[in-house]
Design a protein around this motif. Structure first.
Motif, PDB file in Angstrom:
ATOM      1  N   LYS A 188       0.878  -1.174   0.000  1.00  0.00           N
ATOM      2  CA  LYS A 188       0.000   0.000   0.000  1.00  0.00           C
ATOM      3  C   LYS A 188       0.913   1.221   0.000  1.00  0.00           C
ATOM      4  N   GLU A 189       0.889   1.957  -1.063  1.00  0.00           N
ATOM      5  CA  GLU A 189       1.735   3.150  -1.190  1.00  0.00           C
ATOM      6  C   GLU A 189       0.951   4.381  -0.771  1.00  0.00           C
ATOM      7  N   GLY A 190       1.645   5.464  -0.584  1.00  0.00           N
ATOM      8  CA  GLY A 190       1.025   6.713  -0.186  1.00  0.00           C
ATOM      9  C   GLY A 190       1.785   7.329   0.967  1.00  0.00           C
ATOM     10  N   ILE A 191       1.093   8.176   1.725  1.00  0.00           N
ATOM     11  CA  ILE A 191       1.733   8.844   2.852  1.00  0.00           C
ATOM     12  C   ILE A 191       2.180   7.822   3.886  1.00  0.00           C
ATOM     13  N   TYR A 192       1.308   6.862   4.197  1.00  0.00           N
ATOM     14  CA  TYR A 192       1.645   5.805   5.146  1.00  0.00           C
ATOM     15  C   TYR A 192       1.867   4.505   4.373  1.00  0.00           C
ATOM     16  N   ALA A 193       2.998   4.421   3.708  1.00  0.00           N
ATOM     17  CA  ALA A 193       3.309   3.241   2.907  1.00  0.00           C
ATOM     18  C   ALA A 193       3.425   2.025   3.813  1.00  0.00           C
ATOM     19  N   ARG A 194       2.907   0.920   3.328  1.00  0.00           N
ATOM     20  CA  ARG A 194       2.928  -0.320   4.098  1.00  0.00           C
ATOM     21  C   ARG A 194       3.247  -1.471   3.165  1.00  0.00           C
ATOM     22  N   ARG A 195       4.276  -2.216   3.513  1.00  0.00           N
ATOM     23  CA  ARG A 195       4.664  -3.386   2.731  1.00  0.00           C
ATOM     24  C   ARG A 195       4.826  -4.553   3.698  1.00  0.00           C
ATOM     25  N   VAL A 196       3.948  -5.549   3.568  1.00  0.00           N
ATOM     26  CA  VAL A 196       3.932  -6.668   4.505  1.00  0.00           C
ATOM     27  C   VAL A 196       4.015  -7.977   3.728  1.00  0.00           C
TER      28      VAL A 196
ATOM     29  N   ALA B 282      -4.070 -15.901   6.322  1.00  0.00           N
ATOM     30  CA  ALA B 282      -2.733 -15.334   6.107  1.00  0.00           C
ATOM     31  C   ALA B 282      -2.052 -15.069   7.451  1.00  0.00           C
ATOM     32  N   ILE B 283      -0.788 -15.443   7.535  1.00  0.00           N
ATOM     33  CA  ILE B 283       0.026 -15.206   8.727  1.00  0.00           C
ATOM     34  C   ILE B 283       1.082 -14.170   8.355  1.00  0.00           C
ATOM     35  N   PRO B 284       1.128 -13.008   9.036  1.00  0.00           N
ATOM     36  CA  PRO B 284       2.158 -12.009   8.705  1.00  0.00           C
ATOM     37  C   PRO B 284       3.542 -12.493   9.128  1.00  0.00           C
ATOM     38  N   LEU B 285       4.512 -12.300   8.238  1.00  0.00           N
ATOM     39  CA  LEU B 285       5.889 -12.703   8.517  1.00  0.00           C
ATOM     40  C   LEU B 285       6.789 -11.513   8.808  1.00  0.00           C
ATOM     41  N   THR B 286       6.358 -10.319   8.412  1.00  0.00           N
ATOM     42  CA  THR B 286       7.123  -9.104   8.722  1.00  0.00           C
ATOM     43  C   THR B 286       6.256  -8.213   9.586  1.00  0.00           C
ATOM     44  N   ARG B 287       6.912  -7.371  10.358  1.00  0.00           N
ATOM     45  CA  ARG B 287       6.181  -6.422  11.195  1.00  0.00           C
ATOM     46  C   ARG B 287       5.596  -5.318  10.316  1.00  0.00           C
ATOM     47  N   THR B 288       4.453  -4.810  10.710  1.00  0.00           N
ATOM     48  CA  THR B 288       3.831  -3.746   9.915  1.00  0.00           C
ATOM     49  C   THR B 288       4.626  -2.452   9.985  1.00  0.00           C
ATOM     50  N   ASP B 289       5.405  -2.270  11.058  1.00  0.00           N
ATOM     51  CA  ASP B 289       6.213  -1.054  11.167  1.00  0.00           C
ATOM     52  C   ASP B 289       7.612  -1.221  10.584  1.00  0.00           C
ATOM     53  N   GLN B 290       7.887  -2.378   9.997  1.00  0.00           N
ATOM     54  CA  GLN B 290       9.183  -2.625   9.384  1.00  0.00           C
ATOM     55  C   GLN B 290       9.174  -2.001   7.991  1.00  0.00           C
ATOM     56  N   ASN B 291       9.954  -0.962   7.807  1.00  0.00           N
ATOM     57  CA  ASN B 291       9.925  -0.213   6.549  1.00  0.00           C
ATOM     58  C   ASN B 291      10.895  -0.807   5.534  1.00  0.00           C
TER      59      ASN B 291
ATOM     60  N   THR C 293      12.014  -1.603   1.689  1.00  0.00           N
ATOM     61  CA  THR C 293      11.836  -1.034   0.360  1.00  0.00           C
ATOM     62  C   THR C 293      11.156  -2.087  -0.521  1.00  0.00           C
ATOM     63  N   PRO C 294      10.545  -1.662  -1.639  1.00  0.00           N
ATOM     64  CA  PRO C 294       9.923  -2.651  -2.527  1.00  0.00           C
ATOM     65  C   PRO C 294      10.912  -3.731  -2.984  1.00  0.00           C
ATOM     66  N   ARG C 295      12.131  -3.324  -3.246  1.00  0.00           N
ATOM     67  CA  ARG C 295      13.150  -4.295  -3.683  1.00  0.00           C
ATOM     68  C   ARG C 295      13.471  -5.308  -2.586  1.00  0.00           C
ATOM     69  N   GLU C 296      13.594  -4.821  -1.332  1.00  0.00           N
ATOM     70  CA  GLU C 296      13.909  -5.710  -0.216  1.00  0.00           C
ATOM     71  C   GLU C 296      12.790  -6.724   0.038  1.00  0.00           C
ATOM     72  N   ILE C 297      11.545  -6.257  -0.002  1.00  0.00           N
ATOM     73  CA  ILE C 297      10.437  -7.178   0.280  1.00  0.00           C
ATOM     74  C   ILE C 297      10.254  -8.170  -0.865  1.00  0.00           C
ATOM     75  N   GLU C 298      10.490  -7.727  -2.100  1.00  0.00           N
ATOM     76  CA  GLU C 298      10.417  -8.646  -3.237  1.00  0.00           C
ATOM     77  C   GLU C 298      11.500  -9.709  -3.144  1.00  0.00           C
ATOM     78  N   GLN C 299      12.706  -9.294  -2.778  1.00  0.00           N
ATOM     79  CA  GLN C 299      13.811 -10.242  -2.661  1.00  0.00           C
ATOM     80  C   GLN C 299      13.548 -11.243  -1.533  1.00  0.00           C
ATOM     81  N   LYS C 300      13.066 -10.754  -0.419  1.00  0.00           N
ATOM     82  CA  LYS C 300      12.768 -11.634   0.712  1.00  0.00           C
ATOM     83  C   LYS C 300      11.669 -12.625   0.343  1.00  0.00           C
ATOM     84  N   ALA C 301      10.632 -12.139  -0.329  1.00  0.00           N
ATOM     85  CA  ALA C 301       9.531 -13.006  -0.743  1.00  0.00           C
ATOM     86  C   ALA C 301      10.008 -14.055  -1.753  1.00  0.00           C
ATOM     87  N   ALA C 302      10.838 -13.637  -2.708  1.00  0.00           N
ATOM     88  CA  ALA C 302      11.340 -14.573  -3.718  1.00  0.00           C
ATOM     89  C   ALA C 302      12.211 -15.657  -3.080  1.00  0.00           C
ATOM     90  N   GLU C 303      13.091 -15.273  -2.170  1.00  0.00           N
ATOM     91  CA  GLU C 303      13.954 -16.251  -1.509  1.00  0.00           C
ATOM     92  C   GLU C 303      13.137 -17.235  -0.672  1.00  0.00           C
TER      93      GLU C 303
END
Length: 184
Positions: free
Chosen positions: A133-141, A151-160, A162-172
């Protein structure tokens, strides 16, 4: 700090013991203590804080309001210090290909459910889901979709991340678990 091998992936989750939480709890404690002292000095008619002469602040209504804010701030500050002390939210995610089990552990608040331990079979994992969710309060979970469980969250909602980092983590993780990735 994470640990990986061909068969086991352990990811440690950082809890409430962060520098920002220490700073906020300390600032809130000092501010609320100041409000309480000013309110008390207006009631007593003596200067407890040299910067604020008690004659300038009358007890009703300013002194009462400042005392109320001081007490409320001390309660909130105590809550923050307790979450830091108990390290709420910390734990680990353990993915074991050898035993075909996923274990998720988190520390909660003291009481009956202080230890939160979830265990799933790897065959029940449907996918790894990225919610952006992009915008003022961007959220990537990052979520793990479990058949019949949701769904079980694997990252904290306050963990900022970047799109590249979350994509890489998800791919791995998806590659390790041999499941697809979904993006929402």
């Amino acid at each position: 700090m994470n640990w990986r091998s061909e068969r086991i992936w352990i990811e440690f989750i950082r809890g409430s013991r962060k520098i920002s939480n220490f700073c906020w709890a300390f600032i809130l404690f000092l501010g609320s203590l100041g409000f309480l002292l000013v309110g008390t000095s207006s009631y007593l008619g003596r200067d407890l804080i040299a910067l604020f002469p008690s004659q300038q602040i009358i007890f009703f209504p300013q002194g009462i309001v400042m005392s109320f804010y001081g007490i409320a701030g001390l309660f909130i500050s105590s809550y923050l210090w307790c979450t830091i002390l108990w390290n709420v939210g910390s734990g680990y995610d353990r993915f074991d290909r050898k035993e075909e089990i996923v274990s998720i552990f988190r520390w909660g608040f003291p009481g009956k459910n202080r230890r939160i331990f979830l265990r799933f079979l790897m065959k029940d994992i449907q996918s790894i889901r990225i919610e952006v969710k992009e915008g003022i309060y961007a959220r990537r979970v990052l979520y793990m979709e479990i058949r019949g469980q949701g769904a079980i969250p694997l990252t904290r909602t306050d963990q900022n991340l970047t799109p590249r980092e979350i994509e890489q983590k998800a791919a791995e993780l998806a590659y390790f678990l041999r499941v697809p990735i979904e993006v929402f």
